[in-house]
Design a protein around this motif. Structure first.
Motif, PDB file in Angstrom:
ATOM      1  N   VAL A   1      46.380  33.372  44.913  1.00 52.96           N
ATOM      2  CA  VAL A   1      46.540  32.532  43.813  1.00 52.96           C
ATOM      3  C   VAL A   1      45.320  33.698  42.937  1.00 52.96           C
ATOM      4  N   PRO A   2      46.088  33.652  41.120  1.00 49.41           N
ATOM      5  CA  PRO A   2      45.897  34.484  40.390  1.00 49.41           C
ATOM      6  C   PRO A   2      44.251  33.633  39.998  1.00 49.41           C
ATOM      7  N   PRO A   3      43.175  34.767  39.236  1.00 43.23           N
ATOM      8  CA  PRO A   3      41.836  34.611  39.003  1.00 43.23           C
ATOM      9  C   PRO A   3      41.735  33.251  38.187  1.00 43.23           C
ATOM     10  N   GLY A   4      43.604  33.381  36.825  1.00 39.86           N
ATOM     11  CA  GLY A   4      42.935  32.307  35.623  1.00 39.86           C
ATOM     12  C   GLY A   4      43.469  30.926  36.319  1.00 39.86           C
ATOM     13  N   PHE A   5      43.343  30.580  37.364  1.00 37.80           N
ATOM     14  CA  PHE A   5      44.078  29.402  37.802  1.00 37.80           C
ATOM     15  C   PHE A   5      42.846  28.692  38.676  1.00 37.80           C
ATOM     16  N   THR A   6      42.676  27.082  37.821  1.00 39.19           N
ATOM     17  CA  THR A   6      41.566  26.344  37.997  1.00 39.19           C
ATOM     18  C   THR A   6      42.135  25.566  38.996  1.00 39.19           C
ATOM     19  N   TRP A   7      41.760  24.782  39.567  1.00 38.58           N
ATOM     20  CA  TRP A   7      42.373  23.810  40.872  1.00 38.58           C
ATOM     21  C   TRP A   7      41.092  22.269  40.125  1.00 38.58           C
TER      22      TRP A   7
ATOM     23  N   GLY B   1      55.896  34.632  43.726  1.00 40.27           N
ATOM     24  CA  GLY B   1      54.581  33.934  44.026  1.00 40.27           C
ATOM     25  C   GLY B   1      53.831  33.519  42.955  1.00 40.27           C
ATOM     26  N   TRP B   2      52.423  33.198  42.848  1.00 40.68           N
ATOM     27  CA  TRP B   2      51.930  32.385  41.741  1.00 40.68           C
ATOM     28  C   TRP B   2      52.364  32.997  40.374  1.00 40.68           C
ATOM     29  N   GLN B   3      52.081  33.761  39.958  1.00 40.39           N
ATOM     30  CA  GLN B   3      52.433  34.775  38.298  1.00 40.39           C
ATOM     31  C   GLN B   3      53.428  34.355  38.405  1.00 40.39           C
TER      32      GLN B   3
END
Length: 109
Positions: A67-73, A92-94
């Motif tokens: 999960v890329p660092p810019g994704f936040t739950w 992928g997520w990106q």
């Protein structure tokens, strides 16, 4: 998720099967991170840019794609009726964030 062209977009996990997680992008964008309440009732993003024919921005992502660092739950909402639990499109997520950026650019032209 933070977008490469600035701002934030939201996505929602629809299902997990073994090492595969499926998620789709929401039709939502802002310069600020969303709150869970802001995302209630927001519809899925349909892709109609270039050769896309209106399919949802819905992907299955295998666990080796970090999960890329810019994704936040930010929390959990029910998946809308009619959105499949798993997608038969793998990436992928990106790629999910990139689909959003391409659709936004298409909508602006």
């Amino acid at each position: 998720m933070r977008l490469s062209d600035g701002g934030f977009e939201a996505c929602q996990v629809t299902g997990v099967e073994g090492r595969v997680t499926s998620a789709y992008a929401l039709r939502w964008h802002s310069v600020d991170r969303p709150s869970l309440d802001e995302l209630r009732g927001v519809e899925p993003l349909a892709l109609d840019h270039h050769a896309h024919d209106g399919r949802l921005a819905h992907l299955s992502i295998v666990s080796w794609h970090a999960v890329p660092p810019g994704f936040t739950w930010i929390g959990t909402l029910p998946v809308p009726e009619g959105v499949p639990e798993l997608s038969n499109t793998y990436s992928g997520w990106q790629s999910l964030a990139d689909d959003v950026v391409r659709q936004r650019r298409w909508d602006w032209t």
